[in-house]
Write a protein that holds these residues in place. Sequence first.
Motif, PDB file in Angstrom:
ATOM      1  N   GLY B 313       0.490  -1.043   0.169  1.00 31.52           N
ATOM      2  CA  GLY B 313       0.254   0.333   0.121  1.00 31.52           C
ATOM      3  C   GLY B 313       1.101   1.435   0.149  1.00 31.52           C
ATOM      4  N   THR B 314       0.363   2.858  -0.657  1.00 32.35           N
ATOM      5  CA  THR B 314       0.962   3.625  -0.195  1.00 32.35           C
ATOM      6  C   THR B 314       0.410   4.907   0.611  1.00 32.35           C
ATOM      7  N   ILE B 315       0.719   5.426   0.912  1.00 34.23           N
ATOM      8  CA  ILE B 315       0.983   6.690   1.332  1.00 34.23           C
ATOM      9  C   ILE B 315       0.906   8.503   0.876  1.00 34.23           C
ATOM     10  N   LYS B 316       0.075   8.538   0.462  1.00 32.11           N
ATOM     11  CA  LYS B 316       0.390   9.598   0.372  1.00 32.11           C
ATOM     12  C   LYS B 316      -0.365  11.204   0.488  1.00 32.11           C
ATOM     13  N   LEU B 317       1.292  12.812   0.164  1.00 29.63           N
ATOM     14  CA  LEU B 317       0.208  13.801   0.959  1.00 29.63           C
ATOM     15  C   LEU B 317       0.155  14.551  -0.309  1.00 29.63           C
ATOM     16  N   LYS B 318      -0.978  15.390  -0.354  1.00 28.35           N
ATOM     17  CA  LYS B 318      -1.400  15.839  -1.751  1.00 28.35           C
ATOM     18  C   LYS B 318      -1.102  15.519  -2.850  1.00 28.35           C
ATOM     19  N   ASN B 319      -1.231  14.692  -3.020  1.00 26.78           N
ATOM     20  CA  ASN B 319      -0.978  12.909  -3.961  1.00 26.78           C
ATOM     21  C   ASN B 319      -0.262  13.112  -4.369  1.00 26.78           C
ATOM     22  N   LYS B 320       1.064  13.130  -3.089  1.00 29.56           N
ATOM     23  CA  LYS B 320       2.687  12.445  -3.760  1.00 29.56           C
ATOM     24  C   LYS B 320       2.528  11.274  -3.007  1.00 29.56           C
ATOM     25  N   GLU B 321       3.540  10.807  -3.160  1.00 29.06           N
ATOM     26  CA  GLU B 321       3.464  10.071  -2.398  1.00 29.06           C
ATOM     27  C   GLU B 321       5.197   9.599  -1.617  1.00 29.06           C
ATOM     28  N   VAL B 322       4.465   9.059  -0.576  1.00 29.90           N
ATOM     29  CA  VAL B 322       5.482   9.818   0.555  1.00 29.90           C
ATOM     30  C   VAL B 322       6.633   8.369   1.048  1.00 29.90           C
ATOM     31  N   LYS B 323       7.343   8.308   1.796  1.00 27.98           N
ATOM     32  CA  LYS B 323       7.770   7.273   1.992  1.00 27.98           C
ATOM     33  C   LYS B 323       8.566   7.591   3.724  1.00 27.98           C
ATOM     34  N   ILE B 324       7.783   7.569   4.600  1.00 24.55           N
ATOM     35  CA  ILE B 324       7.800   7.886   5.318  1.00 24.55           C
ATOM     36  C   ILE B 324       8.363   6.445   6.415  1.00 24.55           C
ATOM     37  N   LYS B 325       9.594   6.687   7.359  1.00 21.47           N
ATOM     38  CA  LYS B 325      10.355   6.035   7.379  1.00 21.47           C
ATOM     39  C   LYS B 325      10.775   5.885   9.468  1.00 21.47           C
ATOM     40  N   GLY B 326      10.040   6.877   9.756  1.00 21.16           N
ATOM     41  CA  GLY B 326      10.425   7.127  11.196  1.00 21.16           C
ATOM     42  C   GLY B 326      10.002   8.476  11.582  1.00 21.16           C
ATOM     43  N   PRO B 327       8.848   8.575  13.038  1.00 20.47           N
ATOM     44  CA  PRO B 327       8.396   9.792  13.028  1.00 20.47           C
ATOM     45  C   PRO B 327       9.666  11.260  13.061  1.00 20.47           C
ATOM     46  N   LYS B 328      10.920  11.131  13.192  1.00 23.89           N
ATOM     47  CA  LYS B 328      11.268  12.144  12.049  1.00 23.89           C
ATOM     48  C   LYS B 328      10.839  13.063  10.834  1.00 23.89           C
ATOM     49  N   ASP B 329      10.760  11.421  10.001  1.00 27.30           N
ATOM     50  CA  ASP B 329      10.307  11.760   9.185  1.00 27.30           C
ATOM     51  C   ASP B 329       8.918  12.198   9.249  1.00 27.30           C
ATOM     52  N   ALA B 330       7.818  11.656   9.800  1.00 30.62           N
ATOM     53  CA  ALA B 330       6.499  11.331   9.345  1.00 30.62           C
ATOM     54  C   ALA B 330       6.399  13.368  10.195  1.00 30.62           C
ATOM     55  N   ILE B 331       7.746  14.195  10.912  1.00 27.68           N
ATOM     56  CA  ILE B 331       7.203  15.263  11.163  1.00 27.68           C
ATOM     57  C   ILE B 331       7.555  16.071   9.886  1.00 27.68           C
ATOM     58  N   LYS B 332       8.955  15.811   9.686  1.00 29.78           N
ATOM     59  CA  LYS B 332       9.231  16.804   8.159  1.00 29.78           C
ATOM     60  C   LYS B 332       7.587  16.653   7.042  1.00 29.78           C
ATOM     61  N   HIS B 333       7.137  16.006   6.979  1.00 31.69           N
ATOM     62  CA  HIS B 333       6.156  16.013   5.995  1.00 31.69           C
ATOM     63  C   HIS B 333       5.139  17.147   6.698  1.00 31.69           C
ATOM     64  N   GLY B 334       4.910  17.103   8.276  1.00 33.43           N
ATOM     65  CA  GLY B 334       3.815  17.883   8.116  1.00 33.43           C
ATOM     66  C   GLY B 334       2.506  17.006   8.758  1.00 33.43           C
ATOM     67  N   ILE B 335       2.962  16.378   9.379  1.00 36.57           N
ATOM     68  CA  ILE B 335       2.223  15.097  10.163  1.00 36.57           C
ATOM     69  C   ILE B 335       2.390  15.107  11.647  1.00 36.57           C
ATOM     70  N   ALA B 336       1.425  15.236  12.680  1.00 31.40           N
ATOM     71  CA  ALA B 336       1.996  14.948  14.084  1.00 31.40           C
ATOM     72  C   ALA B 336       0.556  14.135  14.430  1.00 31.40           C
ATOM     73  N   PHE B 337       1.531  13.591  15.530  1.00 35.74           N
ATOM     74  CA  PHE B 337       0.317  12.136  16.291  1.00 35.74           C
ATOM     75  C   PHE B 337       0.719  12.790  17.490  1.00 35.74           C
ATOM     76  N   VAL B 338      -0.815  12.548  18.299  1.00 34.44           N
ATOM     77  CA  VAL B 338      -0.610  12.687  20.185  1.00 34.44           C
ATOM     78  C   VAL B 338      -1.649  11.282  20.070  1.00 34.44           C
ATOM     79  N   THR B 339      -0.204  10.498  20.700  1.00 32.26           N
ATOM     80  CA  THR B 339      -0.451   9.289  21.274  1.00 32.26           C
ATOM     81  C   THR B 339      -1.567   9.526  22.089  1.00 32.26           C
ATOM     82  N   GLU B 340      -2.491   7.732  21.852  1.00 32.74           N
ATOM     83  CA  GLU B 340      -2.775   7.976  23.065  1.00 32.74           C
ATOM     84  C   GLU B 340      -2.679   7.912  24.441  1.00 32.74           C
TER      85      GLU B 340
END
Lengths: 325, 503
Positions: B313-340
């Motif tokens: 499967g793939t994950i796309k941000l604004k229709n561009k495929e992204v490879k997210i290898k870890g939290p650091k990548d995710a944050i760089k791509h503008g994703i935030a995760f408030v964990t439970e």
Amino acid sequence: MNSHVSTNNTQLIKKRSPKFGHLLSEYGILLALTALVIVITILSPNFLTTSNMLNLFKQVSINAILAIGMTFVVLTKGIDLSVGSILAFSGIVTASLVTGNDTNLFLGIAAGLGTGLVLGLVNGLVVAKWKVAPFIVTLGVMSIARGLTYIYSNGRPISGLSNSFLVIGTGGFLGIPISVWIVLIVFGFCSVLLYRTKLGRHIYAVGGNENAAKTSGLNVDRTLMSVYCISGLLAGLAGVLLTSRVSSGLPQAGMSYELDAIAAVVIGGTSLAGGRGRLWGTLVGALIIGVLNNGLDLLAVSSYWQQVVKGTIIIIAVLVDRKRV
Amino acid sequence: MYDQQLLVEMKGISKVFNGVKALRNVSLKIRKGTVHALMGENGAGKSTAMKILSGIHKPTEGSILVEGKEIFLDNPKMALDNGIAMIHQELSPIFEMTVAENIFLGREPIYPKIHLVNYPKMYKDTKKMFENLGLSIDPKQRMKELSVSEIQMVEIVKAVSYDSKVIIMDEPTSSLADKEVEQLFSIINRLKKEGKGIIYISHKMDEIFQIADDITIFRDGEYISTNLAKTLDHDSLIKQMVGRELTDIFPERSKSVKDQIALSVEGITAKGYFQNVSFQLREGEILGLTGLMGAGRTEIAKAIFGMIPLESGTIKLKNKEVKIKGPKDAIKHGIAFVTEDRKEEGLVLPMSVKQNITISSLHKFTSGPMMKRDLETQVVDDMIKKLKIKTYSRNQLVETLSGGNQQKIVLAKWLLTDPKVLILDEPTRGIDIGAKTEIYKLMDQLTKEGYSIIMISSEMPEVLGMSDRIIVLSEGKVTGTLRPKEATQEKILSLATANKMGV
Ligand SMILES: Nc1ncnc2c1ncn2[C@@H]1O[C@H](COP(=O)(O)OP(=O)(O)OP(=O)(O)O)[C@@H](O)[C@H]1O
Ligand SMILES: [Mg+2]
């Protein structure tokens, strides 16, 4: 009327007592150091003399430098048992490069520091990348570095060092030994690193909760590697300093120095559980150990009893300090 | 005040931490055979009062009476000896030990002469206790093998096993699924019949009205009132807690959803967690992700955030495929995760409020290698104000903050990373009603500013009240997508159990 007065009183006490308790727990070890100095001064008139103080500070400087490095490691929940051996190896390497009188001093010192840095990096890489327990990794490197020291030196001391090199360990500036200046500079630099930079924050975060640090996007591996590099580099510096002071490279130098360094860190109020601690405490911790060693010597306490007293005081110091949450 | 016998009474209790008053002259009376709800906003002092009653903290002033006799509690053991047991907000079992060992910790049965632990008796007694309460947990299992709810049940059994008169439950349902809540309530009712007193702390209104006999309200460390539950209604309860009228819990959802797609996941699979999950999140949208516990919601979030590797499967941000290898990548791509789980993954407990808030965005506060401390302080103070975080200083350690305020710290931390996509996993767990409204308003505000939100939640009213679209999961698969207008609690529930009944 009576009851009115008494409520006022309790309120007063309430306002003050938490603050006072707070101060006591925050600066308790300073109090302990002061008490120790007073007791020894009373018992031995030779203690609080300029020459003895300068001597004491010189003695403390090696352990202080090791302990400052150790503080970084302990803050991340780690431990570095290899600092004593790294000190010896760095000392020998530097010594071998500064014999005779037309040597490149700079190169010799840089090689000693570099040796420490590289061994610290080895510690850090194995701890961070392969997730081996710091205790095991640094125990291994402790043995490796000691072995390399003997191999490199054929098990013999290296003497005949250049006079200009010996100045570092024996000379002074403005009436204060150069080794003390070095401790102050290292302390200042490391305080800035720990309290004023991103890396410092990351060190506390990784030690306090590695999971949260990772989820928050911190580079945990790089942080761990940094602290072992710092510890290794400072062990190298201590090696250079010691070599200069005793004017030869001794392969058996620094035996069990790691224990005094850890003791200074713990006495200084840094928690072995990680995430909590302070650099100035470590400095005071190193001073407490140094004052004890020096004072007991002056009082002509036998070296057997010295060990008993030292161990007891270390435990008491930690007990007193434990009130800090 | 009441005719029935009082089990426990707290009188004129005050508590000062580092010169700051957490409790001022509060009182509490627990009657035999009743459930006594203790209510109040985050930081109102509920947990603190209960820690005093269970011997963890010493009161600065005031007295505690057990069955009319004044007692002094120096430690938790003395409280237990006096029949007061507490189940903490944050559970801390010994994970490497078995269930029975945990329950009998500190009072292991021994063979008389040889002084060795009598394990057979320990396991037999534990088994009997479970059976009495209608539970089926193996006493020989290790704590770490249990689910959160099972751990909760074990803690309750442990509390009961001390032959306690009063059992304190501090937010016991915050991590329980509906069915488990029912189980808990039936246990509570059984304890009630045996004449025990239950002190029950929760932020969930419907639970309170379902289970409580008496309700005591604290506000800002002060005692407000004690009433019979049946004499109170929803609105008056909230008014007393918050100190003002609170009309709309959910804000009117702004029309913020745009056409552009912020994030899309296409057929993502991670074995053992979820299969072939696809959905799209539009800009300015709040997408509700719901389902039963264990449906794979949190795992999907973790996969998007790079914490669980994808098999396909793939994950796309604004229709561009992204490879997210870890939290650091995710944050760089503008994703935030408030964990439970805020204690495990959200907060560094021994660090201060300030340090926690800025930990993910330190690059904003540095010039070269050095921190810009004035700027940091200023931004942190703004956040404290914006989210109404209750703390006496930005340098307070977060471990001494109340649960709800800790949650706000995590939120503040992520907002500072300037995310475009916010993933909120149970964002209002353990948060009081006033703060909830704040957080809902904030979510609405954020979507207006162009943020997109994925909200994972088990709370139906929240899912229905805040989502622009609702995706229901069951056993790791998407079983339906609903608009809030067409959605009802029943529809969601039937979709959430679809796979279970279908197979
Ligand atoms: N150990 C401590 N040191 C300093 N302050 C504390 C400590 N424990 C609690 N406090 C403070 O006391 C106040 C009351 O906290 P408490 O945990 O009792 O709130 P609560 O009503 O249980 O809130 P919540 O619903 O969020 O759990 C808070 O302001 C908190 O910061
Ligand atoms: Mg609480």
